[in-house]
Design an enzyme around this catalytic site. Structure first.
Site, mmCIF file in Angstrom:
data_model
loop_
_atom_site.group_PDB
_atom_site.id
_atom_site.type_symbol
_atom_site.label_atom_id
_atom_site.label_comp_id
_atom_site.label_asym_id
_atom_site.label_seq_id
_atom_site.Cartn_x
_atom_site.Cartn_y
_atom_site.Cartn_z
ATOM 1 N N SER A 128 0.825 -1.212 0.000
ATOM 2 C CA SER A 128 0.000 0.000 0.000
ATOM 3 C C SER A 128 0.854 1.255 0.000
ATOM 4 C CB SER A 128 -0.910 0.021 1.228
ATOM 5 O OG SER A 128 -0.141 0.020 2.422
ATOM 6 N N HIS A 149 -3.735 -4.316 -4.842
ATOM 7 C CA HIS A 149 -3.931 -3.734 -3.518
ATOM 8 C C HIS A 149 -5.354 -3.960 -3.042
ATOM 9 C CE1 HIS A 149 -4.214 -0.002 -0.753
ATOM 10 N NE2 HIS A 149 -3.819 -1.057 -0.077
ATOM 11 N N GLU A 161 -7.219 -2.246 -6.127
ATOM 12 C CA GLU A 161 -6.467 -1.388 -7.040
ATOM 13 C C GLU A 161 -5.459 -2.251 -7.798
ATOM 14 O OE1 GLU A 161 -6.325 2.919 -4.813
ATOM 15 O OE2 GLU A 161 -4.972 1.376 -4.060
ATOM 16 N N ASN A 199 -5.151 6.270 -1.449
ATOM 17 C CA ASN A 199 -4.281 6.916 -0.471
ATOM 18 C C ASN A 199 -3.651 8.201 -0.984
ATOM 19 O OD1 ASN A 199 -4.623 5.271 1.773
ATOM 20 N ND2 ASN A 199 -3.140 3.771 1.042
#
Length: 513
Positions: A128, A149, A161, A199
Site C-alpha cells: 500500500s 492492492h 487497485e 491513499n
C-alpha cells in the site's frame, strides 16, 4: 472458455499467498471461495498452518451465519494447503505477496519466487505504500509483475487497485484485473503513483480537517460532525484516524509526502505527529483525538466528543437573495417553505441579505474579516437532507448578523455550529481539494475519472466520487475557491492544479467571458 494471457486465471489453477497476517489470510480466503487451490506460505515456521486453521474457523462462522453451505466449506478446506517451503509454490499461476512493508524483504522474496514458479505465473504485491516499480526492479522479468492492492478486510471490501509499474506489461495488468473481477471484486486500474488512487486522493480529507483544528477554527468533534452531518461523509477524519490508528494514518501521509518530494500539497499535520509521538494512537491505545473505553466505544463524559451547537436564535421574518446561490440555491425554496418571506434580486451576489444588513455568503475561500457583517455558511452535500450547517464569522461581525444567520438555519431544521473565521470553512475546502487532487490525477494518467470515483466511493465510503462532485458543483467552483484560499495562504498547498485551471478556463471560453 479457453484461458488466455489476458483472461482471468481459471479456478482450476493454483493461487499462492505469501505472508499470513490479517491481509494475507483475507486474500487467501477470497481466492479459496472463488474456487482455487490455495497454497499459504510464511517465512516463520508453523505460521502457514496457523493461518490455514484461522481461515477454516472463519469459513465455519460463515456456515453458522448461513452465508456458506457446509459442502462448499468442506470443498474449500480440501483446496487449502499450508506450504512450509517456497519450493511448494511451483505450480502457482498467481502469487500474491502480503509481507512486511520493507522494500529489500519484498525484492528478496520475488527474486526467490522467480526461480521457483513457471514463466506464465503472474507475480503480485499487495503493498500500500511502496513503489510497484521499485519492487519489480530486482526481477529478471518485471513485465509480469503487478500491484494487487486489496483493502482490509479483504473478504468484505470490494475494491482492488490493480497497479501497473513502469515495466508491467499490459497483458499482465489485464489478467490481474480480470482475475480480481472473477473473484467478485470491483477492480480499478492505476499507474504506479505514490498512494495509488485512494491513499493519494484521500489525503485532503484528513489534512484539511487537521489544518482547521491547528488554526483553532474548530475542535475535533465539531469538524467531524460537520463533515458527517453536512458533508455526507460516513465518518469524520478525527474519528476515522482514531479507528485506523494515528501511527498508521500518519505514516501513510508521511510516505506519500516524501514520495512527492515534500510537496506542500501533501504536508503532514504537526498536531497528528504530536499524537503519534505521545503514543496516543486512537482506539487501540485507548486515546487519540478522543478517549475510549476498553470496548472501543467513546469514553462516557468525554467532552471532546461533543460538537459545538449554537443555542436557539430567532429566525428573520424576511430575507433578500441576491444573485445565484449556486450549489446552495435549494435554500431559496427551503426558506419559502419554512414561512420566511424571500425576495430575489438577479444581479450581484451571491449572498442572502439579512434584515440587519448582514450578508450570509456561501463559502468561497475568503474570510469574514475582509468584509462588513459577512457570515459565511459551509457547503453541504444536500442542503435539504443535511442536519447540521457550519457558520463562520469574524470578531468584527455584529452579534445581530450572526444571530439572524443562526436563527435562519435553525428555522430550516438544522443544528448550527459556529466556527472561527477560516477561509473555505470545513466541507467546502475539503471537497475543493479532493476535486483538485482527482482532476490532477486524471490529467496525469494515474487513473480514469470513472475508476477514481469508484475507488473513492468503495475504498473510503465517500458519498460522491470527487470527479462527480466537482461536475455537480460546476467546473469553476473548486478553482475559484482554491484560488481565493491560495491568495490568503500562499504556501502552494492550495494553488489549483493545471487540470482545474483548464476546466475553469474552458468554461470561460465557452461563455465568452
Amino acid at each position: 472458455m479457453t484461458e488466455t494471457a489476458t483472461s482471468a486465471i481459471a479456478p482450476s489453477r493454483t493461487v499462492a499467498v505469501v505472508g499470513t497476517g490479517t491481509m494475507g489470510q483475507g486474500i487467501a480466503q477470497v481466492a479459496l471461495v472463488a474456487g482455487h487451490r490455495v497454497r499459504l506460505h510464511d517465512a516463520a515456521p508453523g505460521r502457514a498452518r496457523e493461518a490455514a486453521d484461522a481461515i477454516a474457523g472463519r469459513l465455519g462462522r460463515l456456515v453458522d451465519k448461513g452465508r456458506l453451505a457446509v459442502a462448499d466449506r468442506e470443498a474449500a478446506l480440501a483446496r487449502l494447503h499450508p506450504a512450509e517451503q517456497i519450493a511448494e509454490l511451483a505450480d502457482a499461476a498467481l502469487v500474491i505477496e502480503a509481507v512486511l512493508e520493507q522494500l529489500p524483504i519484498k525484492q528478496e522474496l520475488f527474486t526467490a519466487l522467480e526461480g521457483v514458479v513457471g514463466e506464465d505465473c503472474l507475480l503480485a504485491t499487495n503493498t500500500s505504500s511502496l513503489s510497484v516499480t521499485a519492487i519489480a526492479g530486482a526481477l529478471r522479468h518485471p513485465g509480469r509483475f503487478v500491484g494487487l492492492h486489496f483493502f482490509n478486510p479483504a473478504p468484505l471490501l470490494p475494491l482492488v487497485e490493480v497497479v501497473s509499474g513502469f515495466a508491467t506489461e499490459e497483458a499482465a495488468a489485464t489478467r490481474a484485473y480480470e482475475t480480481a473481477k472473477a473473484w467478485g471484486k470491483t477492480p480499478v486500474r492505476c499507474t504506479d503513483t505514490p498512494g495509488f488512487i485512494v491513499n493519494r486522493i484521500a489525503r485532503p480529507f484528513y489534512a484539511e480537517a487537521f489544518a482547521v483544528y491547528e488554526e483553532h477554527g474548530a475542535d475535533a468533534a465539531t469538524i467531524d460532525a460537520v463533515l458527517r452531518e453536512c458533508g455526507g461523509f460516513r465518518m469524520g477524519p478525527f474519528e476515522l484516524t482514531d479507528l485506523i490508528g494515528q501511527d498508521v494514518n500518519e505514516a501513510v501521509t508521511r510516505s506519500v509526502w516524501e514520495s512527492f518530494f515534500h510537496s506542500p500539497k501533501f504536508t503532514p499535520s504537526l498536531a497528528q505527529r504530536r499524537l503519534v509521538e505521545s503514543g496516543l494512537h486512537g482506539r487501540k491505545s485507548g486515546r487519540g483525538w478522543y478517549a475510549y473505553e476498553a470496548s472501543g466505544a467513546l469514553a462516557q463524559g468525554d467532552v471532546r466528543g461533543e460538537p459545538h451547537t449554537a443555542p436557539p436564535a430567532e429566525a428573520p421574518a424576511a430575507v433578500t437573495v441576491v444573485g445565484d446561490l449556486g450549489p446552495a440555491r435549494e435554500l431559496v425554496t427551503m426558506m419559502t417553505e419554512a414561512g420566511i418571506d424571500v425576495k430575489t434580486v438577479n444581479d450581484g451576489g451571491p449572498y442572502i441579505e439579512l434584515p440587519g444588513d448582514g450578508q450570509l455568503v456561501p463559502a468561497d475561500g475568503k474570510t469574514s474579516v475582509e468584509f462588513a457583517d459577512v457570515v459565511y455558511f459551509d457547503l453541504a452535500l444536500d442542503y435539504r437532507g443535511a442536519t447540521r450547517i457550519a457558520l463562520s464569522a469574524s470578531e468584527d461581525t455584529s452579534e445581530r448578523a450572526l444571530a439572524e444567520a443562526v436563527g435562519l438555519f435553525q428555522k430550516l431544521g438544522k443544528e448550527v455550529s459556529v466556527i472561527g473565521d477560516v477561509p473555505g470553512m470545513i466541507v467546502a475546502r475539503t471537497v475543493a481539494m479532493l476535486a483538485d487532487f482527482a482532476a490532477d490525477a486524471v490529467a496525469k494518467g494515474v487513473a480514469s475519472a470513472e475508476d477514481i470515483d469508484t475507488a473513492m466511493r468503495l475504498g473510503v465510503n465517500y458519498p460522491l466520487g470527487p470527479v462527480e462532485w466537482n461536475r455537480r458543483l460546476g467546473p469553476d467552483w473548486a478553482y475559484d475557491l482554491l484560488s481565493a484560499l491560495h491568495e490568503r495562504c500562499p504556501t502552494g498547498r492550495y494553488a489549483p492544479s493545471l487540470a482545474l485551471y483548464r476546466q475553469a478556463y474552458a468554461t470561460e471560453g465557452e461563455t465568452g467571458s
